[in-house]
Design an enzyme around this catalytic site. Structure first.
Site, PDB file in Angstrom:
ATOM      1  N   ASP A  90      23.300  38.851 -31.911  1.00 28.59           N
ATOM      2  CA  ASP A  90      24.014  37.580 -32.124  1.00 28.59           C
ATOM      3  C   ASP A  90      25.040  37.241 -31.053  1.00 28.59           C
ATOM      4  O   ASP A  90      25.235  36.079 -30.751  1.00 28.59           O
ATOM      5  CB  ASP A  90      24.704  37.617 -33.507  1.00 28.59           C
ATOM      6  CG  ASP A  90      25.184  36.255 -33.957  1.00 28.59           C
ATOM      7  OD1 ASP A  90      24.415  35.288 -33.825  1.00 28.59           O
ATOM      8  OD2 ASP A  90      26.321  36.143 -34.447  1.00 28.59           O
ATOM      9  N   ARG A 142      28.678  28.394 -42.844  1.00 27.26           N
ATOM     10  CA  ARG A 142      29.840  27.997 -42.051  1.00 27.26           C
ATOM     11  C   ARG A 142      30.126  26.518 -42.288  1.00 27.26           C
ATOM     12  O   ARG A 142      29.220  25.711 -42.433  1.00 27.26           O
ATOM     13  CB  ARG A 142      29.595  28.240 -40.562  1.00 27.26           C
ATOM     14  CG  ARG A 142      29.708  29.689 -40.148  1.00 27.26           C
ATOM     15  CD  ARG A 142      29.503  29.856 -38.651  1.00 27.26           C
ATOM     16  NE  ARG A 142      28.163  29.503 -38.247  1.00 27.26           N
ATOM     17  CZ  ARG A 142      27.808  28.354 -37.706  1.00 27.26           C
ATOM     18  NH1 ARG A 142      28.703  27.411 -37.472  1.00 27.26           N
ATOM     19  NH2 ARG A 142      26.564  28.123 -37.372  1.00 27.26           N
ATOM     20  N   LYS A 172      32.519  35.185 -35.449  1.00 24.22           N
ATOM     21  CA  LYS A 172      32.524  33.900 -34.747  1.00 24.22           C
ATOM     22  C   LYS A 172      33.922  33.544 -34.244  1.00 24.22           C
ATOM     23  O   LYS A 172      34.088  33.011 -33.156  1.00 24.22           O
ATOM     24  CB  LYS A 172      32.008  32.797 -35.666  1.00 24.22           C
ATOM     25  CG  LYS A 172      30.627  33.061 -36.226  1.00 24.22           C
ATOM     26  CD  LYS A 172      29.599  33.195 -35.130  1.00 24.22           C
ATOM     27  CE  LYS A 172      28.208  33.397 -35.697  1.00 24.22           C
ATOM     28  NZ  LYS A 172      27.203  33.566 -34.639  1.00 24.22           N
ATOM     29  N   CYS A 202      17.683  30.550 -35.634  1.00 26.80           N
ATOM     30  CA  CYS A 202      16.523  30.137 -34.835  1.00 26.80           C
ATOM     31  C   CYS A 202      15.766  31.340 -34.293  1.00 26.80           C
ATOM     32  O   CYS A 202      15.022  31.233 -33.317  1.00 26.80           O
ATOM     33  CB  CYS A 202      16.952  29.237 -33.679  1.00 26.80           C
ATOM     34  SG  CYS A 202      17.389  27.583 -34.216  1.00 26.80           S
ATOM     35  N   HIS A 225      26.781  33.353 -27.435  1.00 24.19           N
ATOM     36  CA  HIS A 225      26.038  33.462 -28.699  1.00 24.19           C
ATOM     37  C   HIS A 225      24.614  33.926 -28.366  1.00 24.19           C
ATOM     38  O   HIS A 225      23.675  33.136 -28.388  1.00 24.19           O
ATOM     39  CB  HIS A 225      26.036  32.082 -29.362  1.00 24.19           C
ATOM     40  CG  HIS A 225      25.568  32.059 -30.775  1.00 24.19           C
ATOM     41  ND1 HIS A 225      25.038  30.937 -31.357  1.00 24.19           N
ATOM     42  CD2 HIS A 225      25.553  33.021 -31.737  1.00 24.19           C
ATOM     43  CE1 HIS A 225      24.720  31.196 -32.617  1.00 24.19           C
ATOM     44  NE2 HIS A 225      25.011  32.455 -32.873  1.00 24.19           N
ATOM     45  N   ARG A 235      22.086  36.177 -46.821  1.00 22.53           N
ATOM     46  CA  ARG A 235      22.323  37.063 -45.666  1.00 22.53           C
ATOM     47  C   ARG A 235      22.223  38.540 -46.025  1.00 22.53           C
ATOM     48  O   ARG A 235      22.463  38.928 -47.172  1.00 22.53           O
ATOM     49  CB  ARG A 235      23.740  36.809 -45.113  1.00 22.53           C
ATOM     50  CG  ARG A 235      23.959  35.404 -44.564  1.00 22.53           C
ATOM     51  CD  ARG A 235      23.406  35.282 -43.182  1.00 22.53           C
ATOM     52  NE  ARG A 235      23.493  33.954 -42.619  1.00 22.53           N
ATOM     53  CZ  ARG A 235      23.632  33.716 -41.321  1.00 22.53           C
ATOM     54  NH1 ARG A 235      23.731  34.702 -40.455  1.00 22.53           N
ATOM     55  NH2 ARG A 235      23.657  32.482 -40.868  1.00 22.53           N
ATOM     56  N   SER A 256      22.071  29.151 -34.370  1.00 20.25           N
ATOM     57  CA  SER A 256      22.036  29.940 -35.604  1.00 20.25           C
ATOM     58  C   SER A 256      20.713  29.749 -36.337  1.00 20.25           C
ATOM     59  O   SER A 256      20.208  28.619 -36.424  1.00 20.25           O
ATOM     60  CB  SER A 256      23.169  29.488 -36.524  1.00 20.25           C
ATOM     61  OG  SER A 256      24.392  29.524 -35.828  1.00 20.25           O
ATOM     62  N   TYR A 308      32.844  33.159 -46.938  1.00 21.45           N
ATOM     63  CA  TYR A 308      31.547  33.238 -46.260  1.00 21.45           C
ATOM     64  C   TYR A 308      31.686  33.917 -44.883  1.00 21.45           C
ATOM     65  O   TYR A 308      32.636  33.633 -44.141  1.00 21.45           O
ATOM     66  CB  TYR A 308      30.936  31.824 -46.082  1.00 21.45           C
ATOM     67  CG  TYR A 308      29.708  31.895 -45.212  1.00 21.45           C
ATOM     68  CD1 TYR A 308      28.524  32.433 -45.719  1.00 21.45           C
ATOM     69  CD2 TYR A 308      29.747  31.531 -43.871  1.00 21.45           C
ATOM     70  CE1 TYR A 308      27.408  32.584 -44.907  1.00 21.45           C
ATOM     71  CE2 TYR A 308      28.634  31.675 -43.055  1.00 21.45           C
ATOM     72  CZ  TYR A 308      27.470  32.201 -43.580  1.00 21.45           C
ATOM     73  OH  TYR A 308      26.376  32.362 -42.772  1.00 21.45           O
TER      74      TYR A 308
HETATM   75  C1  OXD Z   1      25.590  32.077 -37.284  1.00 13.10           C
HETATM   76  C2  OXD Z   1      25.626  33.509 -37.656  1.00 13.10           C
HETATM   77  O1  OXD Z   1      25.855  31.209 -38.149  1.00 13.10           O
HETATM   78  O2  OXD Z   1      25.324  34.340 -36.791  1.00 13.10           O
HETATM   79  O3  OXD Z   1      25.317  31.782 -36.114  1.00 13.10           O
HETATM   80  O4  OXD Z   1      25.980  33.835 -38.795  1.00 13.10           O
HETATM   81 MN    MN Z   2      25.053  33.460 -34.827  1.00 12.73          MN
END
Ligand code: OXD
Ligand code: MN
Length: 627
Positions: free
Chosen positions: A317, A111, A248, A292, A268, A407, A290, A239
């Site tokens: 998420d 991102r 998002k 984590c 989130h 990913r 993100s 992306y």
């Molecule tokens: C993020 C995702 O960047 O979930 O938080 O992709």
């Molecule tokens: Mn996320």
């Protein structure tokens, strides 16, 4: 003359796409075939979706339009065309059946927060933590990037639902894109195609999103949200977080503004189900920044399963939270799949994810063996021979073979740990809300906020080290309120106020906890084993909910006494547990001026409760807070 890029202002002109949809005929139209039908259709009224798509089409001027129905056959066609073009490759059919690999442009791997904007009439409405553009400037600066951008390309129309089909809380989006990779990902991440148009019915309520990969240049890359119009524009990136607009852009940034206006919350957060011996079931939602560990926690394998402690996944998420009729807060996962970070996913860290991504998965930017077997750091102990790195080059063993933000995109239904209630149209009732960051120091393993308002303060001030999920420096501590810093679609001062109000609107708000799995010793080793063992921390929370978990009140909240955690069968020294639970007054006192400065950025948009909580913390730490 063509209109300027303003895809909300279209007139009643029938288009090729609309013709296709209206007739229920094949949706790829040649101009000649269309022309023979055009005159008949000019009479038929257009739906709001068709009108919007038509205005987008006029702006981007594609060669052809495809209305996506979400079918298996359509997906196979798309995949075959990407494989033929060389933008996707099929992985080893025996080792990774149905899996594919996409390599993105090396400048388009995460991102781009500095190129993400919220466009509102008043700058104050986006606050100090968002990039602002006026809608006029956005139209003047970003609009032209869409003019004719799809010349010679196919424009895909992707109707999608965020939330379970048929749920009264679900919302519809229409993404127009020139990226077949985006279409294939949206099919996994959302309920997409015919089902979405059926869900929409005659309603006019949908969030339009216009996406083009443009020329992929970061110079001409913008992700712009118009919350006042409920509209999204994204150009210059393919992306996930920039281009899968349901995720998002809609389910967090636009949805957070809808939620503020309508009295709910878009967060989130993962959602997990925890069953205790005897069958008592709890649902927890947890907000971590993100990369984590939300996916790992959501798919946690209980080390105490034999004793009847089971964990199941509801989402990894995003959570949409609403007050329920029973006075509790209820949570729905609006997504249908996982777009997860691959590196670090292995049989020890996340066996459920490993099982999930063993087939029918789109991998992006992982490494691969010459035989087409995907590989990434953390998959197993040692890299296979002759590995090809994420950029398609022979890997020489230095640097990372897979991109740190590579990913997987995979359907949630493939995950063996999904809860039977993950698609419950009403969601699941929450027993607790958990926040957490990645902090080598300062934050203890777990603590409980004193009450809802204090929990909002704890969440609003949480700090975390940055990760590879966004471009920029990794490992720098930044304040990431509620893990929503990059995702809140409006002024965060108002967002804190909304959280405080929701606590009053829910008669039984869940208790709020804070965790940190990442605390290290002086020599830099993780003190806590993490992963499945995190269950032990969740069990302390449940004990607290039942009023039996032992804890000690510290200036930051209630921390478990070392004997309060169930550590049966776990090899962690007493000294480590004490270090994990330690609250260092000096370290916390050193946080106070930074929090004060952070709060000051919100000026009069900061609710007074927040400064009161900060004063309370400062006082408990016996610190005289700077004026
Ligand atoms: C993020 C995702 O960047 O979930 O938080 O992709
Ligand atoms: Mn996320």
């Amino acid at each position: 003359m063509r209109r300027a890029a303003s895809p909300r202002l279209s007139g009643r002109i029938v288009t090729r796409g609309a013709a296709a949809a209206a007739l229920g005929l094949p949706t790829v139209w040649s101009a000649a075939l269309f022309d023979t039908l055009e005159s008949r259709l000019l009479e038929s009224p257009m739906t709001p979706v068709e009108r919007w798509v038509e205005s987008a089409e006029e702006t981007v001027r594609p060669q052809r339009v495809v209305w996506c129905d979400g079918s298996e056959a359509e997906n196979e066609r798309l995949i075959a065309s990407m494989v033929a073009e060389g933008t996707l490759s099929r992985l080893n059919a025996a080792a990774a059946p149905g899996c594919t690999l996409h390599r993105s442009h090396p400048s388009d791997v995460a991102r781009t927060e500095h190129l993400t904007f919220i466009a509102t009439a008043a700058r104050e409405d986006v606050g100090p933590t968002n990039n602002w553009m006026s809608p006029t400037e956005a139209r003047a600066k970003v609009g032209p990037l869409f003019e004719g951008v799809m010349t010679g390309r196919t424009m895909y129309v992707v109707p999608y639902v965020m939330g379970p089909l048929g749920s009264p809380f679900s919302k519809v989006g229409i993404e127009v894109t020139d990226s077949p990779y985006v279409v294939a990902n949206m099919r996994i991440m959302t309920r997409m195609g015919k089902a979405a148009l059926e869900h929409l019915g005659s309603s006019e309520e949908f969030v339009p999103g216009l996406h083009s990969v443009g020329d992929l240049s970061p110079e001409r890359r913008f992700v712009v949200h118009f919350p006042e119009e409920r509209l999204i524009w994204s150009v210059g990136s393919g992306y996930g977080g920039n281009a899968l607009l349901g995720k998002k852009c809609f389910a967090l940034r636009i949805a957070s503004t809808m939620a503020r206006d309508e009295g709910w919350m878009a967060e989130h957060m993962l959602i997990l189900e925890l069953t205790l011996p005897g069958g008592e079931v709890h649902y927890l939602a947890a907000g971590f920044p993100s990369a984590c560990g939300k996916t790992n926690l959501a798919m946690l394998v209980s080390p105490l399963e034999r004793l009847g402690y089971k964990v199941r996944t509801v989402g990894d998420d995003i959570a949409w939270l609403r007050p329920g009729p029973d006075g509790r807060l209820w949570a729905v996962n609006p997504e249908a799949g996982f777009f997860g970070v691959v590196p670090g996913t292995g049989p020890d860290t996340n066996p459920n994810a490993m099982a999930t991504i063993g087939h029918d998965t789109i991998f992006t930017n992982v490494a691969v063996t010459p035989a087409g077997i995907p590989w990434w750091e953390g998959k197993d102990k040692s890299p296979p021979k002759d590995l090809i790195d994420w950029q398609g080059r022979r890997w020489d063993g230095t640097g990372k073979a897979a991109h740190p933000n590579s990913r997987f995109t995979v359907a949630a239904r493939q995950c063996p740990s999904m809860s039977p209630r993950w698609e419950d149209p009403h969601g699941v009732p929450l027993s607790a809300i958990v926040f957490g960051g990645r902090r080598a120091r300062v934050a203890p393993l777990v603590f409980q906020a004193f009450d809802w308002d204090h929990g909002v303060f704890v969440a609003a001030t949480m700090g975390s080290e940055t990760t590879a999920a966004a471009t920029g420096k990794v490992g720098v501590v930044r304040r990431d309120p509620m893990a929503m810093l990059p995702f809140c679609g409006y002024n965060m001062g108002d967002y804190f106020g909304h959280w405080l109000r929701m606590g009053r609107a829910v008669p039984q708000p869940p208790p709020i906890f804070h965790v940190n799995w990442f605390r290290t010793s002086h020599d830099g080793h993780f003190l806590w084993p993490g992963f499945g063992q995190n269950l032990r921390v969740l069990l302390w929370m449940i004990d607290r909910i039942h009023g039996r978990g032992k804890g000690v009140e510290t200036p930051i909240g209630v921390v478990p006494t070392p004997d309060a955690l169930n550590l049966d069968g776990l090899d962690v020294s007493k000294a480590s547990i004490e270090a994990l639970l330690h609250v260092d007054r000096d370290e916390w006192a050193a946080e106070v001026p930074g929090i004060r400065a952070f709060f000051d950025r919100f000026g009069d948009r900061l609710p007074s409760e927040m400064n009161r909580s900060l004063d309370g913390l400062a006082q408990r730490l016996s610190v005289v807070a700077p004026a």
